[in-house]
Design an enzyme around this catalytic site. Sequence first.
Site, PDB file in Angstrom:
ATOM      1  N   CYS A  29       0.733  -1.261  -0.022  1.00 16.05           N
ATOM      2  CA  CYS A  29      -0.102   0.122  -0.009  1.00 16.05           C
ATOM      3  C   CYS A  29       0.815   1.108   0.181  1.00 16.05           C
ATOM      4  O   CYS A  29       0.283   2.173  -0.316  1.00 16.05           O
ATOM      5  CB  CYS A  29      -1.017  -0.095   1.186  1.00 16.05           C
ATOM      6  SG  CYS A  29      -1.906  -1.443   1.259  1.00 16.05           S
ATOM      7  N   HIS A  41      -3.624   7.550   2.185  1.00 12.21           N
ATOM      8  CA  HIS A  41      -4.007   6.167   1.822  1.00 12.21           C
ATOM      9  C   HIS A  41      -5.324   5.858   2.365  1.00 12.21           C
ATOM     10  O   HIS A  41      -5.716   6.385   3.429  1.00 12.21           O
ATOM     11  CB  HIS A  41      -2.896   5.206   2.508  1.00 12.21           C
ATOM     12  CG  HIS A  41      -3.391   3.756   2.227  1.00 12.21           C
ATOM     13  ND1 HIS A  41      -3.707   3.484   1.184  1.00 12.21           N
ATOM     14  CD2 HIS A  41      -3.218   2.740   3.058  1.00 12.21           C
ATOM     15  CE1 HIS A  41      -3.876   2.073   1.060  1.00 12.21           C
ATOM     16  NE2 HIS A  41      -3.664   1.709   2.208  1.00 12.21           N
ATOM     17  N   ASN A  78      -9.954   0.008  -0.395  1.00 11.57           N
ATOM     18  CA  ASN A  78      -8.629   0.191  -0.337  1.00 11.57           C
ATOM     19  C   ASN A  78      -7.819  -0.587  -1.277  1.00 11.57           C
ATOM     20  O   ASN A  78      -7.922  -1.899  -1.872  1.00 11.57           O
ATOM     21  CB  ASN A  78      -8.149  -0.643   0.862  1.00 11.57           C
ATOM     22  CG  ASN A  78      -6.470  -0.631   1.014  1.00 11.57           C
ATOM     23  OD1 ASN A  78      -5.758  -0.239   0.246  1.00 11.57           O
ATOM     24  ND2 ASN A  78      -6.079  -1.202   2.182  1.00 11.57           N
TER      25      ASN A  78
END
Length: 333
Positions: free
Chosen positions: A120, A254, A284
């Site tokens: 990520c 994020h 996500n």
Amino acid sequence: MPQIYSKIIGTGSALPQRATDNQALADELGLRGIQTSDEWIRTRTGIEKRYLAERGLTTTQLAERAAKSALWDAGVDPSEIDLIIVATTTPDMIFPSTACQLQKLLGCSKGAAFDLQAVCAGFIYALTNADALIRTGVYKKAIVVGVDIMSRIVDWDDRSTCVLFGDGAGAVILEASNEPGILAARLSVDGTLDENVLGCKAFINGGEVHGDPYVRMDGQHVFRMAVSSMSESAKAVLSDAGLSVEDIDCYVPHQANLRIMQKVAQKIGIDENKMVVTVNRHGNTSAASVPLALDNAARHNDIKKNDIVLMQAVGAGMAWGSVLVKWTKENNQ
């Protein structure tokens, strides 16, 4: 010799065709005896829907769409590109790299191309590396892509993870500049927070897949670590640039969990009105998370010329980082 910097001159993104909202996902899981609901997902994550790749769609194809979108936005021909960095955890194959395949599809013919894996946090790591390489004076224009098809490595029988992830790609075009666009960057990692906190342990040996091929996560540990690491990273990168939190005009964190994002903004001292939120629509998307959100904000003119933009991400490793940018691009008309 004058100092060389880099600046963002274009953004782009791409999503699969199929959007799956929470209720549709809950219905699918319910058919397999896994109970969840729109309310349960929304309350804990802020996610309302996500895009899931259709059969046959590849990571490289998503990267190509995002890269072409960014090239168009920047008004740059592929022949001008001399550096391609692709951040991904879900490449189509072990090798050649996704970046090499992307170079072929775009018709670029010079420079370097390679993949970078920081899950990520991948886009933040890739952007920082591209900036550093441009500053050497060797490279002039770069494509930086964050792309993942996480739906292919999540366990659809594990409610704690399968509701979190979506698929997508985001990209930026970086160009050498006499004035700073990227003001400062900080990358960090704590390898002691290993795959037992967040990881996918599978590997290939002798033509067979060994180990658990699905994402596993200690959600509470990740939550605590994400909040502490990103808040400290933000303070460090602001100090590096000689700026304060009041100077931040736009915050692009994020997009993993709305509660994490809100908690980090609170600890840093950033007004939530300055925070870009797309996790509700995309879930996500791992390495695609930050560039997807950045492109969304840029295209809706939520970022204006000369704004100071803070981008952050945290991922397995555990790895995390922050990039502080002065936005030099004109608003979309």
